[in-house]
Design an enzyme around this catalytic site. Sequence first.
Site, PDB file in Angstrom:
ATOM      1  N   ASN A 130      -3.126   4.592  -2.541  1.00 29.25           N
ATOM      2  CA  ASN A 130      -3.806   3.425  -3.090  1.00 29.25           C
ATOM      3  C   ASN A 130      -2.921   2.206  -2.907  1.00 29.25           C
ATOM      4  O   ASN A 130      -1.703   2.327  -2.715  1.00 29.25           O
ATOM      5  CB  ASN A 130      -4.102   3.634  -4.579  1.00 29.25           C
ATOM      6  CG  ASN A 130      -5.197   2.725  -5.093  1.00 29.25           C
ATOM      7  OD1 ASN A 130      -5.770   1.937  -4.348  1.00 29.25           O
ATOM      8  ND2 ASN A 130      -5.487   2.824  -6.377  1.00 29.25           N
ATOM      9  N   HIS A 165       0.868  -1.177   0.000  1.00 27.64           N
ATOM     10  CA  HIS A 165       0.000   0.000   0.000  1.00 27.64           C
ATOM     11  C   HIS A 165       0.905   1.227   0.000  1.00 27.64           C
ATOM     12  O   HIS A 165       1.674   1.445   0.935  1.00 27.64           O
ATOM     13  CB  HIS A 165      -0.919   0.024   1.213  1.00 27.64           C
ATOM     14  CG  HIS A 165      -1.901   1.156   1.179  1.00 27.64           C
ATOM     15  ND1 HIS A 165      -3.180   1.023   0.669  1.00 27.64           N
ATOM     16  CD2 HIS A 165      -1.786   2.454   1.568  1.00 27.64           C
ATOM     17  CE1 HIS A 165      -3.805   2.182   0.749  1.00 27.64           C
ATOM     18  NE2 HIS A 165      -2.989   3.064   1.296  1.00 27.64           N
ATOM     19  N   CYS A 166       0.793   2.035  -1.043  1.00 26.46           N
ATOM     20  CA  CYS A 166       1.693   3.172  -1.221  1.00 26.46           C
ATOM     21  C   CYS A 166       1.002   4.459  -0.787  1.00 26.46           C
ATOM     22  O   CYS A 166      -0.001   4.864  -1.386  1.00 26.46           O
ATOM     23  CB  CYS A 166       2.119   3.287  -2.680  1.00 26.46           C
ATOM     24  SG  CYS A 166       3.293   4.639  -2.969  1.00 26.46           S
ATOM     25  N   PRO A 167       1.516   5.143   0.247  1.00 27.11           N
ATOM     26  CA  PRO A 167       0.894   6.409   0.656  1.00 27.11           C
ATOM     27  C   PRO A 167       1.074   7.511  -0.372  1.00 27.11           C
ATOM     28  O   PRO A 167       0.294   8.462  -0.397  1.00 27.11           O
ATOM     29  CB  PRO A 167       1.621   6.734   1.965  1.00 27.11           C
ATOM     30  CG  PRO A 167       2.928   6.030   1.874  1.00 27.11           C
ATOM     31  CD  PRO A 167       2.674   4.786   1.092  1.00 27.11           C
TER      32      PRO A 167
END
EC number: 2.3.1.225
Length: 844
Positions: free
Chosen positions: A494, A488-490
Site C-alpha cells: 500500500n 509506496h511500501c511493498p
Amino acid sequence: MAAPGTPLSSSATQAISVSTVDAPSDPLLSSQSAQLDGHSSWDTHMGGSNGIGSRAPSRANTPGQDQMPLTIHSAAQRGDLPAIMRLVDSGRATVHDRDDDNITPLHWAAINAQLATCRYLLDHGAQVDALGGDLIASPLQWAARNGHVYVLELLCSRGADPTITDSQGFNALHLTVHSSAVMPLVFMLQQPSLDSPEGLDSTDSQGHTALMWAAYQGDAISVDILLKHGADVHKRDGAGLTAMHWAVVKGNRLCIRLLADAKADLLAKEDSGKTPRDMAIELKSIGAYRKALADIGLEEDGRRKQRTFGASTDRTARLATMVVPFVALGFIFATFAALPWYTAAPFAAAELFGMHHIVTRVILDPHEHDFLQRSNYFLAIVAGSIAWVGWEWVHKLASATPGYASNNLFFALSLIVCSWNLFRAASISPGYAPLVPSALHRREIVTQLAQQGRLNGQTYCVSCMARKPMRSKHCKLCKRCVARHDHHCPWVANCIGVGNHRQFLLFVGALVVGVLQFLYLTVVYYSINAPPYDPLPDSSYETCHLPFAFLCTATTFDAFLLGVALWAALQLTWTVILLVAQAWQITRQMTTLEVSNLGRFGFMGGKGGQSYAGQTNFIAQHSGRGQPSGSLSAATDRLQGIHKQFGENENAEIDVNLGADESADATSTHAHAHGSHSKLNLLRRVFASSSSWLLSIVGLDLYTRGKAGEGLKRASAAANPFDHGLLSNCKDFWSRGEDLNLDYTTLYDLPAEVSPGHCQVVPFLVDTVTAGGRGGAWRNRSPASGYSLLRSGADDDDDDSDNATMPVDAAGRRKWSMWSNLKKSAKPPGSATAILPTSNATHA
C-alpha cells in the site's frame, strides 16, 4: 499536384513496412518549430524564403539591424509592447494590419507566447479568429501547435473557435496533439465545442482523429488523456485504419496497452485486410505488440489468458500468495532443524528459490505490467515471518523462560501492536485526493487554474484528471494521488500517506522492539534450557564448525528456533534504518519523497521544471520506445537549463538523456578503453544493480537515488512552510493535520495558519512572458535544437511522380506515414518542388 486546401487522398496510408527502431523524420513537424523572439527556424529555407513568401524578422545580431524598420508584426513577435502601443497611438499601425504574408500581429504574438501583447491586441479590437498565412489558420491554431496553454486560455476566453480548420483540415485539438503538450491538451478538451463526441472525434482531411495522431506519435500521455475524455477507439480514417493500427505503426508499447485496455478492436481490418497484429508483424513491432497485450493479461490474438489463479490482483491469487511464504518459511526452518547447518544452507536456498518461483511464475503472471509491485507478495513474507515468530514464542519461549514475565508481556504487546498496525496500514486508505464528481466540475477546475497561470503538473494530475493537493504525489501502482505521500511500501502492499502513516510508523516501531525482545528471550531460553556444548575430543569428527560455542549449543538443542531468530534478526538491518529516518523526518515535517526531492532537485515541492516536463511529455514518449533521439537530447538540454535557472546544482542528474542503445555504446567504449578493468567494472555494475534492487525492496532507494542522499544534508537548512518546531510537527503528524487545522487531501494553497515567512517561493514554469517579452527559458533556443516530438518516415525531398505517393526507406520498402499527402498538398500550383511549412507561421 494538389493545391493547398484540396482534400487529401488517403493513398498515403497504404500499407508498407517501416522499422520501429529508428525514429522517422517528420518534415512537417520539423518545419513547424516554435517562433521564438522573432527568430524563424526556416529563415534560410529555399534560399532565404520562409515558405510563405517572405523572410521573417530575425533577432540575429547582423550589421544594420538597428536600421531595420520597426513594424507592428516584428514588435508582436518580440513582445515589444511599448513599441506596439506607440505605433497604434500614433496611427502608424492598427491591430488589424496584415503583413506581406497575410498574417496579423495577433498571429505573431500567439505563436511566440507573448501573453501581454495578445491581451493588448485583443483589448484594442483585434479579430480573435482572423485567418491568415499559407495554411489559412487562426491565432488559436498557431498557439495550439506550440502548446502555449495560457495563450490558448486567453484566446478561448475572448471567443476563439477551436473547431475552425485550416487548409489541411486540422482544428485546434489536432494541432494541440501534434505539439505533444499535455496541459494545453487538457485545457482544450474542456472547451464545450470539443467536449462532445463530434468535437472530440473530429477528423482532418484524411479522416484522422486526435486519438489517431496521438497513437501515431507514440504519445502515451495524450492517448491516456483522450481516452479518459471518451475518445472513440473504433473510429476509422479514410483508409480504414483505427487508432490501434496507428499505434502499431509507431510501435509504442504504452500506447498499444492503453488502447487495448480501452477495448480497442484487435481484429479490425483496414481497407487492404490487415489487422493491427498483421501490421505489427509487417512493421517489425510485434514484440511491443505482444508485450503490451501481455501487460493487461491478453494473448496475442486478444483472448484473455486462462490462468489457475487469475490475474495477479485477483482474490484467489492474493490468498494463495499469502499462504505460500508462510509454508515455505516453515520448510526452511525445518530443514535447518533436520540437517547440519552446512548441509541445510543449500537446501534452504533451493526452497527459498522454489517459493519465489511458485509465487512469481505460477500464482502471479510474470508478463503483467508491474505484477510483483502490485501483488501482496512482500506483505505475505512479513506476515508469515511474524506468524512464525509468534508461534515460537507461544510454543516455547513463553513457558520456558520463568522469571522473565515482564519481557514476555512486553513482547506480547509488541506482537499485538505490530500485527494490528500492519493490518491497518495495508488495508485502510492512505488518504487519496478527491476525484472530480463531474465533467463540469473538472472544466471549472482546469479553467480556473489556467486563468491563474497555475495549470501545470504540480497543481493538476493528468492521470486522476483532478486537482493535485500540495505535498501529494500520484502513485502509478495505486493509480491515485496520495495526500502527504511518503512512499509506496511493498511490505504493506500500500501507499504510505496521511491516512495510514501513523499506523505504518507504529508497525515499524513495534517490529523493531518486538524483534529485540524476541532475540533477548531466545538467548535466555537457550541459557536456561540448553545443555552446554561439549565438542568432541577429536576435532576431525567435529560437526558444528561454527565460530561461537553458543551457536553450536543452539543448533544442537533447537535449530528451528535459531533459524527463526536469525531470520528475525536479519530484518533489523533495514527496519532500524527506516525507523530512525521516519522519526527524523516527522520531527522536520517532511516526507521520504520530499527529502529525496530535496537532494535530487534542490527544493521540496518536486522536480525543477516538473510542470514543463509534464506538459512537453518527452520523458514518457521516449521511454515507451526506449530509443535515443536528437529531440530528446535537445529537450534534456532545455530541462538542464531550467535547473540552472532555478539555482540548482548544475550537475543535477537527468536520467532521460541516455537511451538504451546509447548507454550500451558508452559502456562498450569504456570497456574497450580500459580493457584491464573490464571485469572489475562488470562486477561493479552487477553489485550496483543488485544493491539498487535490494534497496528498492526495503524501501530505502529514495534516499540513494541520484543525489537523494544530499537531501539529508540540505533538509536542516531547507525552507519549509509546514515546519513549526519539534513538538508541533509531531502533533501535526499524529493528528493528521488537525493540529494545524489542515486537511491534506484538499490542501491546494498555503493557509493563513501556515506562516508564509518560512516559505521560499519557487515560481511556476509557464510559457508566458512578461511585457518585455524577451523570453526566460525560451530565449536561448536555437533553430538547430528544434524540439520535435512528431516524426514520420518521409524524406525531406518528395518524389514528384504522382505514383510515388509513399516514402521509401533504404531497403526499398514503403513506409507508413500520416504526413505523406499533407506534404504534397503544401506544394503550390505549378511548383516543381514542395515548399514545406517550416514553422507555425506557415501553419497559418
